[in-house]
Design an enzyme around this catalytic site. Structure first.
Site, short mmCIF file in Angstrom:
data_model
loop_
_atom_site.label_atom_id
_atom_site.label_comp_id
_atom_site.label_asym_id
_atom_site.label_seq_id
_atom_site.Cartn_x
_atom_site.Cartn_y
_atom_site.Cartn_z
N ASP A 1 0.85 -1.17 -0.10
CA ASP A 1 0.09 -0.05 0.01
C ASP A 1 0.91 1.18 -0.03
OD1 ASP A 1 -2.30 1.46 -0.04
OD2 ASP A 1 -2.85 0.79 1.94
N GLU A 2 0.35 2.41 -0.40
CA GLU A 2 1.18 3.77 -0.42
C GLU A 2 2.55 3.55 -0.94
OE1 GLU A 2 -0.53 6.22 0.71
OE2 GLU A 2 -1.92 5.56 2.20
P1 ATP Z 1 -6.15 6.77 -0.09
O1 ATP Z 1 -5.57 7.22 -1.38
O2 ATP Z 1 -6.75 8.08 0.49
O3 ATP Z 1 -5.25 6.01 0.57
P2 ATP Z 1 -7.65 4.70 -1.33
O4 ATP Z 1 -7.87 4.72 -2.55
O5 ATP Z 1 -6.86 3.78 -0.46
O6 ATP Z 1 -7.56 6.26 -0.66
P3 ATP Z 1 -9.90 3.45 0.42
O7 ATP Z 1 -9.66 3.85 1.57
O8 ATP Z 1 -9.67 2.04 0.09
O9 ATP Z 1 -9.40 4.36 -0.85
O10 ATP Z 1 -11.51 3.73 -0.04
C1 ATP Z 1 -12.14 5.09 0.13
C2 ATP Z 1 -13.45 4.77 0.98
O11 ATP Z 1 -14.22 4.25 -0.24
C3 ATP Z 1 -13.55 3.67 1.94
O12 ATP Z 1 -14.36 3.80 3.10
C4 ATP Z 1 -13.97 2.44 1.21
O13 ATP Z 1 -14.64 1.67 2.04
C5 ATP Z 1 -14.96 2.96 0.05
N1 ATP Z 1 -14.97 2.34 -0.91
C6 ATP Z 1 -14.00 1.88 -1.85
N2 ATP Z 1 -14.54 1.29 -2.75
C7 ATP Z 1 -15.83 1.23 -2.93
C8 ATP Z 1 -16.88 0.57 -3.60
N3 ATP Z 1 -16.55 -0.16 -4.57
N4 ATP Z 1 -18.14 0.90 -3.14
C9 ATP Z 1 -18.49 1.50 -1.85
N5 ATP Z 1 -17.33 1.96 -1.31
C10 ATP Z 1 -16.11 2.04 -1.75
MG MG Z 2 -5.28 3.96 0.98
#
Ligand code: ATP
Ligand code: MG
Length: 715
Positions: free
Chosen positions: A224-225
């Site tokens: 991640d990251e």
């Molecule tokens: P960041 O760049 O800040 O790390 P990220 O890309 O890792 O963000 P996540 O933390 O995985 O994003 O997801 C952001 C939010 O969206 C979370 O609350 C997650 O549960 C929700 N989410 C992600 N995918 C879906 C989906 N397909 N349907 C509904 N909710 C979703």
């Molecule tokens: Mg993330």
């Protein structure tokens, strides 16, 4: 068999699903904030196990913080419907420690090696610097520590440091001191944080059989990251993924915020070249934030150059605009934010869904005090932590001395705490003895008891202290580590020292020590506890009440909250002056990414604050609203100030200008607000030369006083 997709794939969008199902070969998920990258990673982990592709221990998952590791563990359990044991989820550091404990001997240390923190590191370097007769005023140990860290981030062992780079310290002695430092660490049976990765890399490179073991074990690697990995981490990942090639990295180039610590955003940009045949998945739907928040953040980040650029959209509706609020000074900012939190709480908003994200650690104190006053439970996540407090470090040193008899740094820290008449002069003599006999400092301290080197009083004191250490150490076999610690702190006079201390913070220190001892009970033994402390610097888990989170923007990466407060958006503070001084445009862009990270933590509401006056390290200074505020798109923000003037002005003009002076206390310059004001003006003009590109709105030539002084104007 049936063809129904497994339930954990439900609700994922198509590219997300693709990323989960592409289990074999390298995969990069490159996407903006809140698009579900971490969710993809977690689902993928569950999928690998649920389909029998891998046992828990066949998967290596690297997260950026220990907190994130814990969360991932929980999320995976939810994906596959039961708790899972034996997974390798953790930070680079924690996983490296786990590996090194098994193979330490192969890199020249023993498996019970100590992990040094920055404090120890500096102390050790100081000794080496003095031994070389280098003027450490001119060439501070901290600078050398920084240099060595940078080399380690690039996986450069002392032999591999390019000669020119040695000249960054003491006219070319940098490399030599680095080598000496590594030697000393071996003698001390210690490793610093940078070593954890370095030793692993050395281990893998020089022992192909060991590497092969891990190739067989880790058949799938998830990271991640990824945008915040450094060269050493990249090499480490490459080595481990060589055989299976099943590596899945997720990240966002716009959220690369650790450049100052050696992270290379280049890692993510060249993933496809580094891992040939990689599948690259883009995600565009943001599931986290409402429209205005997303628009404000997306627009802000377009001021950066050299981005990959991405489209983000949401179907969550427009939601509320991002508010930007000007207040008179720091204390008012804290009052205002904490009142707002109280207000939200009274309207049934969960405190755990509220966060205050600061740019710099020192900003926290004001909020902490205010939250305590109002009785609002809060947690400080990461940052200047409990375990970094002096009294806690003292106790740690005692514990280290009994756990690791040769731990010279720990020994030195507490040999004269409380005062035992073993001052610097005496310890210098012990040092000399240690050096001439090639033994550790504690060992020499024991030897010196039978010699004529110290005056009798000091000699007796030292001998009896060494006896005490032996006794406490022996007690570890018959008593619990908590009991031994309590006894040790009593008998050594350490507790008494604070009990007799009349300074106002002594009681707090005692409480901290007590708190620490009680927390030790959660661990099976002393070794386990010490390791936990060395790695996990995150406190609080006893108080189960919901809490507001208080943390730095850096610490907030990857997290999300309904409501986010972003205080201190002022020039010099954010963007942070030091970042600008050190790295110019690069620093400014990293600061802007940090602003992007901050805003995109919010699901429903982001509140930005700036204060007209700020006390920085005891000095009152006038401050100017951050240029990042100017860069926010007018359509998506709402300006607020106590009198509402600020907002009206902005609205009527549709942008920033220099005609606020009508108001009497808005001004475009001059000496009205004293030298601090002018200094800030000049400073800002200088900073602007960094950023000559055209702006969305007029350049921020004006400065704003949000409200009239309520109390005496600070000097
Ligand atoms: P960041 O760049 O800040 O790390 P990220 O890309 O890792 O963000 P996540 O933390 O995985 O994003 O997801 C952001 C939010 O969206 C979370 O609350 C997650 O549960 C929700 N989410 C992600 N995918 C879906 C989906 N397909 N349907 C509904 N909710 C979703
Ligand atoms: Mg993330």
């Amino acid at each position: 068999q049936n063809d129904m997709p497994p339930p954990y794939l439900d609700g994922l969008n198509e590219p997300q699903r693709d990323a989960v199902l592409a289990t074999e070969g390298p995969v990069l998920v490159l996407a903006g904030a809140g698009t579900g990258k971490t969710r993809v990673l977690t689902t993928r982990l569950g999928h690998l196990m649920a389909t029998g592709r891998a046992a828990p221990w066949n998967i290596l998952a690297v997260t950026f913080t220990n907190k994130a590791a814990k969360e991932m563990q929980e999320r995976v359990a939810r994906v596959i419907g039961r708790p899972v044991e034996g997974m390798w989820i953790g930070t680079f550091h924690s996983i490296c420690v786990r590996i090194l404990r098994k193979h330490a001997e192969l890199v020249g240390i023993q498996s019970n090696f100590t992990i040094l923190d920055t404090d120890d590191q500096i102390r050790l370097l100081k000794q080496l610097i003095q031994a070389e007769n280098i003027d450490d005023k001119r060439w501070p140990a901290r600078a050398l520590a920084g240099l060595i860290d940078r080399w380690k981030n690039k996986a450069l062992t002392p032999e591999r440091v390019p000669e020119g780079e040695s000249y960054a310290y003491a006219n070319g002695l940098g490399g030599k001191l680095y080598a000496a430092y590594q030697e000393r660490l071996k003698i001390l049976n210690a490793a610093d944080f940078g070593d954890l990765l370095m030793h692993c890399i050395t281990l893998f490179q020089s022992h192909p059989d060991v590497l092969k073991e891990y190739h067989n074990q880790f058949r799938y690697i998830l990271v991640d990251e990824y945008q915040d990995t450094n060269v050493a981490q990249y090499l480490w990942l490459r080595l481990l993924s060589q055989a299976s090639k099943n590596i899945c990295c997720v990240g966002d180039d716009d959220q690369s915020i650790y450049g100052w610590r050696g992270a290379e955003v280049g890692n993510i940009l060249k993933f496809s070249t580094d891992f040939p045949g990689a599948t690259v998945v883009r995600l565009e739907q943001n599931y986290r934030s409402t429209g205005h928040i997303l628009a404000a953040a997306s627009s802000l980040i377009t001021s950066n150059e050299g981005r990959l650029g991405k489209t983000l959209w949401t179907d969550a509706g427009e939601g509320e605009k991002v508010t930007v609020k000007g207040v008179w000074d720091g204390p008012e900012e804290a009052r205002s934010i904490c009142e707002e939190i109280e207000n939200l709480h009274s309207k049934q908003h969960a405190l755990s869904e509220i966060a205050i994200l600061v740019r710099t650690g020192f900003q926290m104190r004001e909020f902490e005090e205010r939250l305590i006053t109002l009785g609002i439970p809060y947690r400080v996540v990461g940052g200047p932590r409990f375990y970094e407090r002096a009294e806690i470090r003292d106790v740690m040193a005692y514990l280290r001395v009994i756990a690791q008899p040769d731990d010279a740094l720990a020994f030195e820290r507490i040999v004269n705490v409380p005062k035992r008449g073993l001052g610097t002069a005496s310890i210098q003599k012990v040092h000399a003895l240690a050096q001439s006999h090639g033994v550790s400092l504690p060992y020499a301290a024991r030897m010196i008891g039978g010699m004529d080197i110290l005056r009798p009083a000091a000699r007796n004191k030292l001998s009896s202290l060494m006896d005490d250490f032996d006794r406490w150490r022996a007690m570890l076999h018959t008593h619990s580590h908590v009991e031994v610690t309590e006894m040790m702190l009593e008998e050594s006079g350490y507790m008494e020292m604070w009990q007799n201390d009349k300074s106002p913070d002594a009681p707090g220190k005692l409480e901290n020590v007590k708190e620490m001892v009680s927390a030790m009970g959660e661990f099976e033994n002393l070794g386990g506890y010490l390791e936990h402390i060395a790695l996990v610097m995150e406190n609080d888990n006893n108080d189960t009440r919901e809490k507001v989170s208080l943390m730095t923007l850096h610490g907030a990466k990857g997290l999300e909250f309904d409501t986010v407060f972003l205080p201190g958006w002022e020039e010099g503070l954010f963007p942070n002056q030091r970042a600008l001084d050190e790295t110019g445009v690069k620093g400014l862009e990293e600061e802007r990414r940090l602003a992007y990270v901050g805003i995109t933590r919010a699901k429903q509401k982001a509140n930005i604050y700036f204060a007209g006056n700020r006390q920085v390290f005891g000095q009152w200074q006038s401050s100017l609203p951050s240029r990042f505020i100017d860069e926010l798109p007018a359509d998506h923000i709402e300006m607020e100030s106590n009198q509402g003037l600020y907002g009206n002005q902005r609205q009527s003009r549709g942008g920033w200008g220099d005609d606020f002076s009508d108001e009497g206390y808005y001004t475009s310059g001059g000496d009205k607000y004293g030298p601090g004001w002018q200094r800030a003006q000049t400073w800002r003009q200088e900073q602007q030369s960094f950023d000559q590109r055209p702006r969305r709105s007029a350049p921020p030539t004006i400065t704003v006083k949000p409200s009239k002084p309520k109390k005496k104007t600070p000097a």
